[in-house]
Design a protein around this motif. Structure first.
Motif, PDB file in Angstrom:
ATOM      1  N   ARG A 103       0.826  -1.218   0.000  1.00  5.02           N
ATOM      2  CA  ARG A 103       0.000   0.000   0.000  1.00  5.02           C
ATOM      3  C   ARG A 103       0.857   1.264   0.000  1.00  5.02           C
ATOM      4  NH1 ARG A 103      -4.917  -0.165   4.063  1.00  5.02           N
ATOM      5  NH2 ARG A 103      -5.595  -1.699   2.510  1.00  5.02           N
ATOM      6  N   ASP A 155      -7.070   4.211   0.843  1.00  3.79           N
ATOM      7  CA  ASP A 155      -5.774   4.695   1.344  1.00  3.79           C
ATOM      8  C   ASP A 155      -4.727   4.687   0.234  1.00  3.79           C
ATOM      9  OD1 ASP A 155      -7.355   4.277   3.550  1.00  3.79           O
ATOM     10  OD2 ASP A 155      -5.752   3.440   4.783  1.00  3.79           O
ATOM     11  N   PRO A 201      -1.395   8.457   9.450  1.00  5.41           N
ATOM     12  CA  PRO A 201       0.053   8.673   9.500  1.00  5.41           C
ATOM     13  C   PRO A 201       0.762   8.513   8.150  1.00  5.41           C
ATOM     14  CG  PRO A 201      -0.633   7.086  11.210  1.00  5.41           C
ATOM     15  CD  PRO A 201      -1.848   7.415  10.396  1.00  5.41           C
ATOM     16  N   CYS A 218      -3.252   4.000  14.864  1.00  2.00           N
ATOM     17  CA  CYS A 218      -3.523   5.255  15.580  1.00  2.00           C
ATOM     18  C   CYS A 218      -4.872   5.835  15.180  1.00  2.00           C
ATOM     19  CB  CYS A 218      -2.402   6.263  15.291  1.00  2.00           C
ATOM     20  SG  CYS A 218      -0.790   5.680  15.825  1.00  2.00           S
ATOM     21  N   SER A 219      -5.732   5.028  14.554  1.00  2.00           N
ATOM     22  CA  SER A 219      -7.030   5.539  14.098  1.00  2.00           C
ATOM     23  C   SER A 219      -7.917   5.869  15.298  1.00  2.00           C
ATOM     24  CB  SER A 219      -7.714   4.480  13.235  1.00  2.00           C
ATOM     25  OG  SER A 219      -8.120   3.407  14.053  1.00  2.00           O
ATOM     26  N   ILE A 232       8.683   1.204  14.653  1.00  2.00           N
ATOM     27  CA  ILE A 232       7.583   0.632  15.452  1.00  2.00           C
ATOM     28  C   ILE A 232       7.136  -0.697  14.863  1.00  2.00           C
ATOM     29  CG2 ILE A 232       5.230   1.023  16.270  1.00  2.00           C
ATOM     30  CD1 ILE A 232       5.885   3.960  16.461  1.00  2.00           C
ATOM     31  N   GLY A 258      -3.673  -4.951  15.810  1.00  2.00           N
ATOM     32  CA  GLY A 258      -4.445  -3.820  15.288  1.00  2.00           C
ATOM     33  C   GLY A 258      -3.606  -2.985  14.339  1.00  2.00           C
ATOM     34  N   GLU A 278      -0.579  -2.007   8.500  1.00  2.00           N
ATOM     35  CA  GLU A 278       0.882  -2.050   8.342  1.00  2.00           C
ATOM     36  C   GLU A 278       1.485  -2.870   9.480  1.00  2.00           C
ATOM     37  OE1 GLU A 278       2.569  -0.739   5.777  1.00  2.00           O
ATOM     38  OE2 GLU A 278       0.768   0.110   4.881  1.00  2.00           O
ATOM     39  N   SER A 309      -8.164  -4.215  10.884  1.00  2.00           N
ATOM     40  CA  SER A 309      -7.937  -2.937  10.226  1.00  2.00           C
ATOM     41  C   SER A 309      -8.152  -1.824  11.245  1.00  2.00           C
ATOM     42  CB  SER A 309      -8.948  -2.746   9.099  1.00  2.00           C
ATOM     43  OG  SER A 309      -8.684  -3.667   8.088  1.00  2.00           O
TER      44      SER A 309
HETATM   45  N1  LIG Z   1       2.814   6.651  18.109  1.00  2.00           N
HETATM   46  C1  LIG Z   1       3.092   6.598  16.789  1.00  2.00           C
HETATM   47  N2  LIG Z   1       3.693   7.647  16.178  1.00  2.00           N
HETATM   48  C2  LIG Z   1       3.956   7.599  14.843  1.00  2.00           C
HETATM   49  N3  LIG Z   1       3.692   6.544  14.053  1.00  2.00           N
HETATM   50  C3  LIG Z   1       3.119   5.474  14.629  1.00  2.00           C
HETATM   51  C4  LIG Z   1       2.793   5.458  16.014  1.00  2.00           C
HETATM   52  N4  LIG Z   1       2.230   4.275  16.291  1.00  2.00           N
HETATM   53  C5  LIG Z   1       2.198   3.582  15.156  1.00  2.00           C
HETATM   54  N5  LIG Z   1       2.732   4.298  14.144  1.00  2.00           N
HETATM   55  C6  LIG Z   1       2.871   3.879  12.756  1.00  2.00           C
HETATM   56  O1  LIG Z   1       1.696   4.298  12.067  1.00  2.00           O
HETATM   57  C7  LIG Z   1       1.328   3.312  11.100  1.00  2.00           C
HETATM   58  C8  LIG Z   1      -0.077   2.858  11.429  1.00  2.00           C
HETATM   59  O2  LIG Z   1      -0.512   2.122  10.350  1.00  2.00           O
HETATM   60  P1  LIG Z   1      -1.343   0.787  10.484  1.00  2.00           P
HETATM   61  O3  LIG Z   1      -1.624   0.379   9.085  1.00  2.00           O
HETATM   62  O4  LIG Z   1      -0.691  -0.205  11.370  1.00  2.00           O
HETATM   63  O5  LIG Z   1      -2.676   1.259  11.202  1.00  2.00           O
HETATM   64  P2  LIG Z   1      -3.960   1.854  10.478  1.00  2.00           P
HETATM   65  O6  LIG Z   1      -3.530   2.657   9.317  1.00  2.00           O
HETATM   66  O7  LIG Z   1      -4.790   2.503  11.508  1.00  2.00           O
HETATM   67  O8  LIG Z   1      -4.681   0.549  10.002  1.00  2.00           O
HETATM   68  P3  LIG Z   1      -5.290   0.218   8.559  1.00  2.00           P
HETATM   69  O9  LIG Z   1      -4.187   0.358   7.557  1.00  2.00           O
HETATM   70  O10 LIG Z   1      -5.719  -1.175   8.750  1.00  2.00           O
HETATM   71  O11 LIG Z   1      -6.405   1.192   8.366  1.00  2.00           O
HETATM   72  C9  LIG Z   1       2.334   2.183  11.234  1.00  2.00           C
HETATM   73  O12 LIG Z   1       3.350   2.334  10.280  1.00  2.00           O
HETATM   74  C10 LIG Z   1       2.875   2.377  12.640  1.00  2.00           C
HETATM   75  O13 LIG Z   1       4.145   1.803  12.828  1.00  2.00           O
END
Ligand SMILES: Nc1ncnc2c1ncn2[C@@H]1O[C@H](COP(=O)(O)OP(=O)(O)OP(=O)(O)O)[C@@H](O)[C@H]1O
Ligand SMILES: O=C(O)[C@@H](O)C(=O)CO
Length: 418
Positions: A52, A87, A144, A259-260, A333, A355, A358, A399
């Motif tokens: 992605r 996304d 993010p 972090c959603s 992370i 959760g 990524e 997700s």
């Molecule tokens: N406290 C933080 N500060 C900055 N980046 C973070 C922090 N915690 C997590 N991340 C990064 O932000 C990203 C979150 O993406 P992730 O795909 O895991 O979650 P999401 O986007 O909410 O889920 P989805 O893709 O299923 O919608 C990851 O790359 C993670 O490592």
């Protein structure tokens, strides 16, 4: 194999596998492009990529490799699965991958439909809504890695494509499969190879599914798969055997890197009842928080299914990204969670819930999972999974925005028992 699917992340892959399994197809999720053949019983194969947010050329290369493998397994229709919140950035990767697949398959037109009504994603006049709110006001503008700042999917996708993008509006979709098929034919005749298709409910998706029976390429969220099993069933091609998930037994843990908005609410609810360890990006980057420390923290509380989370609010995420760089924080992370998952699985954790897409990709890759058997649905878009590979752990990959507030407790119960 009848239907071959390419998913651009791991939670998305299990979301799609869930829809197909519920629709009665014997479905397996593969982690990356397998070396060998799929089991003969597999009717729908979902290749999970982590493409992605990687560079465009690499996403295209991996998606084409997955497509070749799926075709070699007998797939007659290819589905490219991306996020129900579309996304992506202005550069990609949805447009370039879709156009490369169109060229490879010789498709005349492919639908673009991220709609997933069960999780509140609807599309009207090409505009994407999340629970009735425009995409760019839904919280997704703070993502993010792929901040979604434009709800007009046709316009957003057009930044990413070489060709023009068409639209089949809701006024056509509500007329049913024949009208949709005719509208797609008109888009193809006009030279538009990608057509955004409106939908607001499951019945719209079923009608679109019937309209794209036999289409070489389909693109969308998991909702676009709702109507596809019926096309194969109508021809007597489905065995009706389903999948072979069995629950696991043993201790459990939860890892959240999402972090959603919804994830942060779920983390709050879960840590009110279970032990939780907050992992700060600064501490991971400086070495003040090590995998060893997190591992010891979890193992000393293992009877209580502890959670380790980096989930933070948008201001904290932004500040960490400004201090360290977006990619470096994400990499650190994700690497942390991947390594921690391996340590936990090797120490006997039998059930693990993750959760974030990524984050799930990092964890599943680190665990060296080869493929998944699809189990019961926990909440819309999230099935229980049984991993095949060196660590036969039970997993749920959530997700970021999916799941009810008590998702994590429900997931642990769906994966088995202690
Ligand atoms: N406290 C933080 N500060 C900055 N980046 C973070 C922090 N915690 C997590 N991340 C990064 O932000 C990203 C979150 O993406 P992730 O795909 O895991 O979650 P999401 O986007 O909410 O889920 P989805 O893709 O299923 O919608 C990851 O790359 C993670 O490592
Ligand atoms: O479509 C969705 O929203 C999910 O399956 C997903 O891809 C989130 O990573």
């Amino acid at each position: 194999m009848l239907l071959g699917c390419i998913a651009d992340d791991f939670t998305g892959a299990s979301d799609l596998a869930n829809t197909l399994a519920k629709g009665g197809m014997a479905t397996m999720q593969f982690v990356g492009v397998p070396d060998g053949a799929a089991p003969a019983s597999c009717e729908a194969g979902v290749v999970a990529l982590k493409s992605r947010t990687i560079p465009v050329a690499e996403a295209v290369r991996q998606s084409l490799a997955a497509c070749e493998w799926l075709l070699s397994q007998g797939a007659t229709q290819i589905l490219f699965k991306y996020c129900s919140t579309f996304d992506s950035t202005k550069e990609g990767n949805i447009g370039p991958v879709a156009e490369a697949l169109i060229a490879r398959l010789g498709a005349d037109v492919a639908v673009v439909c991220p709609v997933f009504p069960a999780t509140g994603r609807t599309l009207f006049n090409g505009h994407l809504f999340v629970n009735g709110v425009l995409l760019n006001e839904s919280g997704m503008q703070n993502h993010p890695l792929t901040p979604m700042t434009d709800p007009d999917i046709r316009r957003w996708l057009r930044h990413q494509t070489r060709g023009e993008v068409g639209l089949v509006p809701f006024s056509t979709v509500r007329q049913g499969a024949e009208a949709i098929r005719a509208a797609l034919g008109a888009e193809a005749a006009a030279g538009r190879r990608l057509a955004v298709v409106d939908a607001v409910g499951d019945d719209d998706l079923v009608a679109i599914g019937a309209a794209i029976d036999g289409a070489k390429l389909v693109t969308g969220g998991s909702g676009i798969a709702l109507g596809l099993p019926a096309n194969f069933r109508r021809r007597g091609l489905l065995s009706g055997n389903g999948t072979s998930f069995t629950p696991g037994h043993g201790p459990a843990a939860v890892l959240s890197g999402s972090c959603s908005n919804q994830s942060r609410a779920q983390v709050k609810a879960y840590t009110a009842k279970h032990p939780g360890l907050a992992v700060m990006p600064d501490d991971v980057m400086s070495g003040a928080m090590t995998v060893d420390q997190a591992f010891d923290h979890v193992m000393s509380r293992i009877g209580h299914a502890p959670m380790v989370y980096s989930s933070a609010d948008p201001a904290e995420v932004k500040a960490a990204q400004e201090r360290h760089g977006k990619d470096r924080v994400a990499e650190a992370i994700e690497g942390f969670f991947g390594e921690l998952a391996v340590r936990l699985a090797d120490a006997g954790i039998a059930r693990l819930v993750v959760g974030g897409g990524e984050t799930s990709g990092a964890v599943v890759t680190a665990l060296e999972v080869e493929c998944f058997h699809i189990g019961p649905e926990i909440d819309p878009g999230v099935p229980a999974l049984a991993a095949e590979g060196p660590r036969p752990i039970r997993l749920a990959l959530k997700s970021g925005n999916f799941g009810a507030i008590d998702f994590y407790d429900k997931a642990l119960a769906a994966l088995g028992d202690a």
